[in-house]
Enzyme design. Structure first.
Site, mmCIF file in Angstrom:
data_model
loop_
_atom_site.group_PDB
_atom_site.id
_atom_site.type_symbol
_atom_site.label_atom_id
_atom_site.label_comp_id
_atom_site.label_asym_id
_atom_site.label_seq_id
_atom_site.Cartn_x
_atom_site.Cartn_y
_atom_site.Cartn_z
ATOM 1 N N HIS A 1 28.516 -20.340 37.618
ATOM 2 C CA HIS A 1 29.936 -20.019 37.160
ATOM 3 C C HIS A 1 30.925 -19.617 38.459
ATOM 4 C CE1 HIS A 1 29.161 -19.586 32.781
ATOM 5 N NE2 HIS A 1 28.817 -20.765 33.244
ATOM 6 N N ASP B 1 24.804 -18.951 35.371
ATOM 7 C CA ASP B 1 25.984 -18.215 34.965
ATOM 8 C C ASP B 1 26.665 -17.679 36.037
ATOM 9 O OD1 ASP B 1 27.854 -16.435 33.248
ATOM 10 O OD2 ASP B 1 26.138 -15.737 32.050
#
Length: 143
Positions: free
Chosen positions: A83, A60
Site C-alpha cells: 500500500h 499492506d
C-alpha cells in the site's frame, strides 16, 4: 536492527512501539502481495526512528507511521507490492492523535496502491500531522 530478512509473517513483520532512537537499515521484508495485515514496519508512539536502505514488499503498508510519532526519517526504501508508506490512520474512534516531523525521501514505489499517504478517519475529534516532507520518489504502478 540491520541486515535481517523477514519472510511471510502472518501479521506485521516488525513493530516499533513506545521507543526512542531506533535505527533500521538494510532489511529485506517480503510477503505475498495479497496477504492482509502484513505491514512491513509498523511504528507507533515512537520518536527519532530512522529507516534506511531497505526493501519491503507486502500485502499492506510497507511502512505505517501511526499516532504519537515524531522525528521519523525514511530514506532509500524500495516499496512494493503493498500500500506504500502511510501516516495514520489518525483519529480512529474519535481519538486525538498527532504525528510530527516525518520525512520520506529518495524512495521507489513499484506495484503499490499509493506512494506516500496520510490516512484519517472521517469521524474524528481531531488529530494532525505537521512539519512533514515527501520528496524525490519514483512511483511505478503496474498491476
Amino acid at each position: 536492527m540491520s541486515k535481517l530478512r523477514h519472510l511471510n509473517s502472518a501479521k506485521n513483520h516488525i513493530g516499533i512501539s513506545a521507543s526512542n532512537i531506533v535505527r533500521i537499515s538494510r532489511l529485506a521484508i517480503a510477503a505475498p502481495g495479497d496477504s492482509p495485515n502484513t505491514d512491513g514496519i509498523d511504528i507507533s508512539g515512537s520518536s527519532y526512528v530512522r529507516v534506511r536502505d531497505t526493501v519491503i514488499g507486502t500485502g499492506d503498508d510497507c511502512i505505517a507511521i501511526n499516532g504519537f510519532c515524531s522525528h521519523v526519517d525514511v530514506a532509500r526504501v524500495a516499496c512494493g507490492p503493498g500500500h506504500g508508506i502511510s501516516v495514520g490512520s489518525l483519529g480512529e474512534d474519535g481519538a486525538y492523535q498527532t504525528v510530527s516531523d516525518v520525512r520520506v525521501a529518495d524512495c521507489v514505489f513499484n506495484r503499490t496502491l499509493s506512494g506516500a499517504r496520510i490516512k484519517t478517519w472521517q469521524v474524528s475529534y481531531g488529530g494532525f500531522m505537521w512539519s512533514g516532507s515527501i520528496r524525490s520518489f519514483l512511483l511505478c504502478i503496474s498491476h
